[in-house]
Design an enzyme around this catalytic site. Sequence first.
Site, PDB file in Angstrom:
ATOM      1  N   GLY A 157       0.589  -1.415   0.278  1.00  0.00           N
ATOM      2  CA  GLY A 157       0.219  -0.253   0.081  1.00  0.00           C
ATOM      3  C   GLY A 157       0.944   1.209   0.217  1.00  0.00           C
ATOM      4  N   LYS A 170       5.445   1.627  -4.256  1.00  0.00           N
ATOM      5  CA  LYS A 170       6.963   2.052  -3.879  1.00  0.00           C
ATOM      6  C   LYS A 170       7.361   0.972  -5.009  1.00  0.00           C
ATOM      7  CE  LYS A 170      10.420   2.186  -0.344  1.00  0.00           C
ATOM      8  NZ  LYS A 170      10.508   2.103   1.495  1.00  0.00           N
ATOM      9  N   GLN A 215      -6.410  -2.674   1.206  1.00  0.00           N
ATOM     10  CA  GLN A 215      -6.956  -1.584   2.455  1.00  0.00           C
ATOM     11  C   GLN A 215      -7.869  -0.844   2.654  1.00  0.00           C
ATOM     12  OE1 GLN A 215      -2.755  -0.256   3.311  1.00  0.00           O
ATOM     13  NE2 GLN A 215      -3.936   1.630   4.103  1.00  0.00           N
ATOM     14  N   GLY A 264      -2.841   2.488   8.814  1.00  0.00           N
ATOM     15  CA  GLY A 264      -1.864   1.114   9.639  1.00  0.00           C
ATOM     16  C   GLY A 264      -1.702  -0.033   8.893  1.00  0.00           C
ATOM     17  N   HIS A 265      -0.922  -0.343   8.771  1.00  0.00           N
ATOM     18  CA  HIS A 265      -0.576  -2.307   8.660  1.00  0.00           C
ATOM     19  C   HIS A 265      -1.583  -3.050   9.541  1.00  0.00           C
ATOM     20  CE1 HIS A 265       2.978  -2.616  11.038  1.00  0.00           C
ATOM     21  NE2 HIS A 265       3.045  -1.832   9.995  1.00  0.00           N
ATOM     22  N   LYS A 297      13.763   2.232   2.118  1.00  0.00           N
ATOM     23  CA  LYS A 297      13.421   2.827   3.121  1.00  0.00           C
ATOM     24  C   LYS A 297      14.125   4.331   2.932  1.00  0.00           C
ATOM     25  CE  LYS A 297      10.423   0.750   5.314  1.00  0.00           C
ATOM     26  NZ  LYS A 297       9.022   0.286   4.745  1.00  0.00           N
TER      27      LYS A 297
END
Length: 469
Positions: free
Chosen positions: A75, A87, A152, A180-181, A358
Amino acid sequence: MEKVVAKMQDAGLSKAAIDAFKQNYEQLVAGATGLVPESDIEAIDKLPRLDDMQSSDKSDLKKLLSQTAVLKLNGGLGTSMGLEKAKSLLEVKDGKTFLDLIAEQIKHTRKEFGSQVRFVLMNSFSTSEDTKEHLAKAHGDLLKERNLELLQNKSPKIDAKSLEPITYPEDPDLEWCPPGHGDIYPSLLGSGFLDSLIKDGIKYLFVSNSDNLGATLDLDLLSYFAAENKAFLMEVAERTAADKKGGHLAKRKSDGRLILRESAQTRDEDKDAFEDVTKHKFFNTNNLWVNLDALQETLKSAGGVLKLPLIKNKKTVNPRDSSTPAVFQLETAMGSAIECFNNAGAVVVPRHRFAPVKTCNDLFILRSDAYKVTEASTVVLAGKTCPSVKLDDKYYKLVDKMEALTEAPPSLIGCKSVTVKGPVKFKRGIVFKGDVLVVNESSEPKALEAGTYSEQVKALTPVQVPALA
């Protein structure tokens, strides 16, 4: 609360998503701190280790794989690196994206074992279209599979003053944020995905982030998870001094359950204990194994909502405009669900299973010869250790800026560390060995020409530079 529920209902969100958000909202209004005192927990000294495990024979693995689904959290947009699309669509190695390599890993496992291990992508509203467009071009066979995409949910941003859903007529999309996950659980339940997977005979779910190429479907871990009949299994790695600010695994004294404690959940007087990596030794890699039957039963007994600690992020409704109203974004983390299961466990894995990209520093290393792609499309270190790279954030923080300054990735396979200060343009044919510092004191890019740079400070402008530490 009524306005929150009405807004989510109008957006077509499921009852499971609404119930999960209501729990978060109630924690916000009640002023819940989520603090976990050091006196309430025990440090964990020993855990099973992946290095000591051995998988079943091939016939057993074939059966296990037919009962397994691999879910990749997909996501994220990678906005901190300047990306505006999924990403996972960023090229990382040999012209292939994260998504390409993940898809090829699934196909390789299916071919090697003759077993149709399931593949699921958990996309957000922001990544769904781009992801499916890429799959249509490169992996059309996967796109045709049933239940490939789990979407999501989204959550309303809450006005920090009134604690009501924010309104922002200039751009209504900015009234919403990712949850959030930890949203994986209400998403699985509310979409019917959980029931569907169980009906299809899927018992084991391996979950990891799409930007972590170290998180492959490990067959020794799958065999262990199935044999131990755990409800929930977390992969943890050993904390080092560099990890002391991050969360850790612990055991709650009151009920003996494993929990995660983050920095924000730690009292000031407990900070020293929190940062003591010799005491609290393990951190969550966010690679998780979930028994779907146990998840279904746990959700049922909890009224459809896992009681996850609230993560409260204070931002502005328009993140690019600090003058816009302050809001709370309410999130949860999927790893914190470890405390919700009666039979949860953890296993220590090698650090290479936690290798998320990241920053552009991570991407710079991954694109170099420090890593190689195997026949199974996994990405592994080509040498014994991973080099450390620190590029100047002023010039390399965003992917497009880094790419503009990199004609070709330098060789890093024999390198310990590279530090770059100022805008340096890397020419093709550069080799770094040992520890290297490259300095350009001007604001104009200077080229580093092809050649080998070993254990040295390379100044591209005629200035006094510090000695290499």
